[in-house]
Design an enzyme around this catalytic site. Structure first.
Site, PDB file in Angstrom:
ATOM      1  N   GLU A 129       0.858  -1.206   0.000  1.00  0.00           N
ATOM      2  CA  GLU A 129       0.000   0.000   0.000  1.00  0.00           C
ATOM      3  C   GLU A 129       0.877   1.232   0.000  1.00  0.00           C
ATOM      4  O   GLU A 129       1.927   1.231   0.637  1.00  0.00           O
ATOM      5  CB  GLU A 129      -0.831   0.102   1.287  1.00  0.00           C
ATOM      6  CG  GLU A 129      -1.495  -1.128   1.729  1.00  0.00           C
ATOM      7  CD  GLU A 129      -2.061  -1.009   3.151  1.00  0.00           C
ATOM      8  OE1 GLU A 129      -1.763  -0.019   3.867  1.00  0.00           O
ATOM      9  OE2 GLU A 129      -2.783  -1.916   3.533  1.00  0.00           O
ATOM     10  N   LYS A 131       2.487   4.535   1.227  1.00  0.00           N
ATOM     11  CA  LYS A 131       2.681   5.072   2.577  1.00  0.00           C
ATOM     12  C   LYS A 131       2.292   6.549   2.546  1.00  0.00           C
ATOM     13  O   LYS A 131       2.988   7.373   1.960  1.00  0.00           O
ATOM     14  CB  LYS A 131       4.133   4.906   3.003  1.00  0.00           C
ATOM     15  CG  LYS A 131       4.392   5.327   4.440  1.00  0.00           C
ATOM     16  CD  LYS A 131       5.764   4.844   4.895  1.00  0.00           C
ATOM     17  CE  LYS A 131       5.994   5.139   6.371  1.00  0.00           C
ATOM     18  NZ  LYS A 131       6.068   6.566   6.670  1.00  0.00           N
ATOM     19  N   ASP A 133       1.632  10.315   3.529  1.00  0.00           N
ATOM     20  CA  ASP A 133       2.359  11.285   4.347  1.00  0.00           C
ATOM     21  C   ASP A 133       1.363  12.154   5.114  1.00  0.00           C
ATOM     22  O   ASP A 133       1.051  13.265   4.712  1.00  0.00           O
ATOM     23  CB  ASP A 133       3.216  12.154   3.415  1.00  0.00           C
ATOM     24  CG  ASP A 133       4.536  12.496   4.053  1.00  0.00           C
ATOM     25  OD1 ASP A 133       4.755  12.103   5.218  1.00  0.00           O
ATOM     26  OD2 ASP A 133       5.350  13.157   3.388  1.00  0.00           O
ATOM     27  N   TYR A 240      -6.217   1.700   7.487  1.00  0.00           N
ATOM     28  CA  TYR A 240      -5.298   0.652   7.038  1.00  0.00           C
ATOM     29  C   TYR A 240      -4.842  -0.340   8.102  1.00  0.00           C
ATOM     30  O   TYR A 240      -4.011  -1.194   7.834  1.00  0.00           O
ATOM     31  CB  TYR A 240      -4.072   1.274   6.372  1.00  0.00           C
ATOM     32  CG  TYR A 240      -3.316   2.282   7.212  1.00  0.00           C
ATOM     33  CD1 TYR A 240      -2.773   1.938   8.431  1.00  0.00           C
ATOM     34  CD2 TYR A 240      -3.137   3.589   6.760  1.00  0.00           C
ATOM     35  CE1 TYR A 240      -2.080   2.856   9.198  1.00  0.00           C
ATOM     36  CE2 TYR A 240      -2.447   4.509   7.508  1.00  0.00           C
ATOM     37  CZ  TYR A 240      -1.919   4.134   8.734  1.00  0.00           C
ATOM     38  OH  TYR A 240      -1.239   5.046   9.486  1.00  0.00           O
ATOM     39  N   LYS A 328      11.072   3.003   1.398  1.00  0.00           N
ATOM     40  CA  LYS A 328      11.055   4.458   1.203  1.00  0.00           C
ATOM     41  C   LYS A 328      11.417   4.848  -0.232  1.00  0.00           C
ATOM     42  O   LYS A 328      12.237   4.196  -0.871  1.00  0.00           O
ATOM     43  CB  LYS A 328      12.048   5.127   2.171  1.00  0.00           C
ATOM     44  CG  LYS A 328      11.772   4.861   3.639  1.00  0.00           C
ATOM     45  CD  LYS A 328      10.450   5.437   4.105  1.00  0.00           C
ATOM     46  CE  LYS A 328      10.534   6.900   4.420  1.00  0.00           C
ATOM     47  NZ  LYS A 328      11.103   7.190   5.715  1.00  0.00           N
ATOM     48  N   CYS A 422      25.259  43.297   8.079  1.00  0.00           N
ATOM     49  CA  CYS A 422      23.873  42.869   8.063  1.00  0.00           C
ATOM     50  C   CYS A 422      23.137  43.582   6.925  1.00  0.00           C
ATOM     51  O   CYS A 422      23.201  44.810   6.829  1.00  0.00           O
ATOM     52  CB  CYS A 422      23.208  43.203   9.396  1.00  0.00           C
ATOM     53  SG  CYS A 422      21.428  42.943   9.377  1.00  0.00           S
ATOM     54  N   CYS A 425      20.460  46.179   8.653  1.00  0.00           N
ATOM     55  CA  CYS A 425      20.771  47.369   9.467  1.00  0.00           C
ATOM     56  C   CYS A 425      22.213  47.815   9.283  1.00  0.00           C
ATOM     57  O   CYS A 425      22.657  48.753   9.928  1.00  0.00           O
ATOM     58  CB  CYS A 425      20.473  47.098  10.939  1.00  0.00           C
ATOM     59  SG  CYS A 425      21.628  45.953  11.702  1.00  0.00           S
ATOM     60  N   CYS A 440      24.566  39.173  12.952  1.00  0.00           N
ATOM     61  CA  CYS A 440      24.483  40.624  12.975  1.00  0.00           C
ATOM     62  C   CYS A 440      24.681  41.093  14.413  1.00  0.00           C
ATOM     63  O   CYS A 440      24.109  40.527  15.340  1.00  0.00           O
ATOM     64  CB  CYS A 440      23.103  41.041  12.466  1.00  0.00           C
ATOM     65  SG  CYS A 440      22.658  42.721  12.901  1.00  0.00           S
ATOM     66  N   CYS A 446      18.465  46.382  15.077  1.00  0.00           N
ATOM     67  CA  CYS A 446      18.267  45.709  13.782  1.00  0.00           C
ATOM     68  C   CYS A 446      16.778  45.410  13.582  1.00  0.00           C
ATOM     69  O   CYS A 446      16.202  44.613  14.312  1.00  0.00           O
ATOM     70  CB  CYS A 446      19.079  44.415  13.739  1.00  0.00           C
ATOM     71  SG  CYS A 446      18.829  43.500  12.200  1.00  0.00           S
TER      72      CYS A 446
HETATM   73  S1  IVH Z   1       0.689   0.494   8.918  1.00  0.00           S
HETATM   74  C1  IVH Z   1       1.807  -1.709  12.604  1.00  0.00           C
HETATM   75  N1  IVH Z   1       0.079   1.520   6.599  1.00  0.00           N
HETATM   76  O1  IVH Z   1       3.639   5.278   8.630  1.00  0.00           O
HETATM   77  C2  IVH Z   1       1.678  -0.991  11.329  1.00  0.00           C
HETATM   78  N2  IVH Z   1       1.214   2.885   8.165  1.00  0.00           N
HETATM   79  O2  IVH Z   1       6.313   4.762   9.738  1.00  0.00           O
HETATM   80  C3  IVH Z   1       1.164   0.362  11.517  1.00  0.00           C
HETATM   81  N3  IVH Z   1       1.612   5.176   7.404  1.00  0.00           N
HETATM   82  O3  IVH Z   1       2.814   5.563  12.017  1.00  0.00           O
HETATM   83  C4  IVH Z   1       1.266   1.236  10.385  1.00  0.00           C
HETATM   84  N4  IVH Z   1       0.657   4.959   5.430  1.00  0.00           N
HETATM   85  O4  IVH Z   1       1.488   6.970  10.323  1.00  0.00           O
HETATM   86  C5  IVH Z   1       0.664   1.732   7.784  1.00  0.00           C
HETATM   87  N5  IVH Z   1      -0.552   2.329   4.506  1.00  0.00           N
HETATM   88  C6  IVH Z   1       0.016   2.536   5.699  1.00  0.00           C
HETATM   89  C7  IVH Z   1       0.567   3.767   6.058  1.00  0.00           C
HETATM   90  C8  IVH Z   1       1.180   3.900   7.305  1.00  0.00           C
HETATM   91  C9  IVH Z   1       1.280   5.794   6.264  1.00  0.00           C
HETATM   92  C10 IVH Z   1       2.354   5.808   8.506  1.00  0.00           C
HETATM   93  C11 IVH Z   1       1.732   5.656   9.859  1.00  0.00           C
HETATM   94  C12 IVH Z   1       2.787   5.024  10.723  1.00  0.00           C
HETATM   95  C13 IVH Z   1       4.019   5.348   9.969  1.00  0.00           C
HETATM   96  C14 IVH Z   1       5.109   4.348  10.271  1.00  0.00           C
END
Ligand code: IVH
Length: 701
Positions: A129, A131, A133, A240, A328, A422, A425, A440, A446
């Site tokens: 899935e 990840k 942000d 999730y 990542k 600076c 000023c 500065c 300033c």
């Molecule tokens: S699962 C035990 N699924 O990533 C597993 N986390 O670095 C719990 N996050 O604290 C997390 N997308 O805030 C999971 N599809 C996803 C996610 C996800 C973002 C974040 C979440 C977690 C952090 C861990």
């Protein structure tokens, strides 16, 4: 002061009693607000007042259906309750281990096989899935009703943000029949990229805070003391994961996601079951390619073992499950032209060079400025005006100039000469031995430093005056309306007598001016730690401010002790240095601040205007953005020794490493840094100056 009579425990109330109690609380809290704010004649202590508000919140959390339209928790301009109540997670909220390349992912699969003792031919299914942000939340349902929502916090204990989460249209408040009696769903609250841009445009037009990225915007919007503010922000979520459940809901993660969807939770449509390593890597490549088109920010792919019985067997190591990993994405880079270098002057006088770039999109965000950190960094990379440069944007960090494309350097280019005056000023800017920053020396004369100090004073983590944006602070300063923090609290008075009241000025109206005065009024009560932080004393970030507030209790005690501590032989000096987290350098800045007569005057005027409250119980530190990150310190740090830097980073949940590798998240570069800084650059690891690090480390504390 009158006492508040004991009332029945929240857990013992039935629905009728709860409704009566909420009605009484709404009326009572409004009456005390009135007595306090308008009549200046409070009848109860601050602690009793806070207890009333907390009780109101606790009853609302238990009986969300009974939340009244006039509830104190909904009212704009009500005195803010200091922070949120804490929630203990029945099942801890974990973080994820990281994988940075294919080898790490292959290791993950190998570990699963080893752990479960599977044969090479046995298939290992994982769900992949994106990840997201954003920030993770835990959503608790009892008998199908949403009863409590909490942030992750330190994983064991988060903040109760129930009322705010209820405002999210995407969050189902009632689930269909057949769900387990207790069901905790975990997910990510986020802000779509388009919504983020639109919201920032509106914020800017209103002179309000502009957020750096969707993640910050989501976090800032959810952690609002007033749920009405959250309601106006375009937040949404993906579910999730699972927390506490009173009965099993599925046998695989895939089926669990399916059920979540059928119960009305939004789940990520990209999630896919992958049968082996090749399949997950193909998925990773596919999503990485499509990243810019996704309507939300992601920073990698999460792989989770599909079978729940296997997840159970694998369990956890420290704070992360063995059955999941986050793969990542590399930091995003792009090439563009550096048009010019400008120097910004911070509130402590540090001169920070900023690269003004030909605007370019990096990972879906238009970047037109990047940090060049300091004088040494410019020299080391030989960055010149007119150069083509590679810039990088990774997660939360300010975009950085990574390197110069020397082949494209114009013939007439000249090395950049860092100013020794600076730009604001014209005072001499000097560099103390061992310091990376040139500063500065203009101090109080300033204007840049004054404006930055005022901006800091009204900023979110300090006095948090909504509606007073950077532009306004500068304009008010230039006009002489706001030259010292206390002026803020006489602004309304000035306004009533002025020939050009705020409401009649460009960019202002009755509503925005009224809101600003209300916001200022609401901040006449302020917690001691916020107050200390707001003063903008060098090296005193939020965590140090909290330490001081906890250790000294009142401003008077603090000021007295710091005055006495001017004598390095005094017991007050010894006490100060003994506080874990305060070294000689911070002590010197604190003592210096209180020894300066002008600062004393500023404080005296301010204290006349506000009411400072003692701090609440110590909060857990691990909401920090550096928690879980791997950090390397290199070069000489100006404000603390290496041992202290390490201890403080670790206290915030960061891991401190001795050498730079691809697993490093940040390299903090002090003066005279050498090979480690170069290695960071080669590997694309984010580098921070000491000041940037301190700033990052002070967030969320
Ligand atoms: S699962 C035990 N699924 O990533 C597993 N986390 O670095 C719990 N996050 O604290 C997390 N997308 O805030 C999971 N599809 C996803 C996610 C996800 C973002 C974040 C979440 C977690 C952090 C861990």
């Amino acid at each position: 002061m009158a006492m508040v009579a004991p009332r029945p425990a929240v857990e013992d109330l039935n629905e009728d009693q709860a409704a009566r109690e909420l009605a009484w609380l709404a009326q009572e809290i409004a009456r005390h607000d009135e007595l306090y704010h308008r009549k200046d004649q409070p009848e109860i202590s601050d602690a009793d007042y806070d207890a009333l508000r907390l009780r109101n919140e606790a009853i609302e959390a238990r009986f969300p259906r009974l939340i009244r339209p006039d509830s104190p928790s909904r009212r704009i301009g009500a005195a803010p309750s200091e922070g949120f109540a804490k929630v203990r997670h029945a099942v801890p909220m974990l973080s994820l281990a990281n994988a940075f390349d294919q080898e790490d992912v292959a290791d993950f699969f190998a570990r699963i096989r080893r752990f479960l003792n599977l044969g090479v031919e046995d298939p290992v299914e994982v769900v992949a899935e994106p990840k997201i942000d954003g920030l993770s939340v835990s959503l608790r349902y009892e008998r199908g009703r949403f009863v409590q929502g909490a942030t992750r916090g330190d994983g064991s204990e988060g903040e109760n943000v129930t009322a705010n989460l209820r405002t999210l249209a995407a969050l189902p408040l009632v689930l269909p029949a057949g769900v387990p009696e207790v069901l905790e769903v975990r997910g990510e609250v986020y802000m779509g990229r388009h919504d983020f841009a639109e919201m920032n445009r509106q914020q800017e037009a209103a002179g309000a805070k502009v957020f750096a990225n969707p993640r910050n915007a989501a976090a800032g919007s959810l952690r609002q003391l007033d749920p009405k503010v959250t309601a106006g922000r375009p937040l949404t979520l993906f579910a999730y994961a699972m927390g506490e459940v009173s009965a099993p809901v599925a046998e695989t993660h895939r089926d669990f996601l399916e059920r979540l969807r059928s119960w009305g939770f939004p789940t990520n449509p990209e999630a896919r079951v992958c049968g082996d390593l090749e399949a997950v890597l193909a998925f990773y490549a596919e999503i990485l390619g499509a990243r810019a088109e996704l309507p939300y920010d992601i920073d990698g792919i999460v792989y989770k073992v599909n079978r729940f019985d296997w997840q159970e067997r694998m369990g956890f190591v420290s704070r992360a499950p063995r059955w999941a990993i986050a793969h990542k994405f590399p930091a995003e880079r792009a090439e563009t032209r550096l048009n010019s270098i400008t120097i910004q002057v911070g509130r402590t006088g540090a001169l920070t060079p900023v690269a003004n770039l030909e605007p370019i999109t990096v990972g879906g965000v238009v970047v037109s400025r990047a940090t060049l950190h300091n004088e040494d960094e410019i020299a080391r990379k030989d960055v010149r005006e007119g150069d083509h440069v590679i810039i990088q944007r990774a997660g939360d960090v300010i975009p950085q100039v990574v390197s110069v494309v020397t082949e494209k350097r114009p013939k007439d280019s000249r090395p950049y000469a860092f100013p020794d005056r600076c730009p604001e000023c014209d005072s001499l800017a000097v560099r103390e031995p061992g310091e990376a920053a040139r500063r500065c020396t203009g101090g109080l004369i300033c204007p840049a430093q004054s404006v930055e100090r005022l901006r800091h004073f009204v900023s979110r983590d300090a006095f948090d005056i909504e509606g007073l944006g950077d532009k306004h602070v500068r304009a008010f300063f230039e006009e002489g309306l706001l030259t010292s923090p206390a002026d803020l609290f006489t602004l309304a008075e000035w306004d009533t007598e002025s020939e050009t009241p705020l409401a009649e000025r460009d960019g202002w109206g009755e509503t925005s001016a009224g809101k600003l005065f209300d916001a200022i009024e609401a901040r006449r009560r302020i917690a001691l730690d916020r107050f200390i932080y707001a003063l903008g004393i060098r090296q005193v970030g939020q965590s140090t401010a909290k330490l001081l507030a906890r250790n000294y209790g009142t401003l008077e005690a603090l000021a007295w002790a710091l005055t006495a501590a001017q004598d390095a032989e005094s017991p007050e000096y010894a006490d100060l240095i003994n506080i874990d987290g305060i070294g000689p350098s911070v002590a010197a800045d604190l003592i210096g601040f209180f020894a300066e007569p002008h600062n004393q005057q500023v404080l005296d005027r301010l204290v006349d205007q506000v009411r400072i409250e003692a701090v609440a119980a110590p909060a857990a530190a691990a909401d920090s953005p550096v928690a879980g990150k791997t950090v390397v310190f290199t070069g000489t740090l100006a404000t603390m020794g290496r041992g202290e830097a390490k201890a403080r980073a670790e206290a915030l949940g960061a891991k401190v490493a001795g050498s730079v590798s691809k697993k490093t998240d940040y390299v903090v570069v002090g003066a005279d840094a050498g090979s480690k800084a170069r290695k960071a650059e080669a590997l694309g690891v984010a580098t921070l100056t000491e000041e940037e690090w301190l700033e990052l480390a002070s967030r969320g504390a």
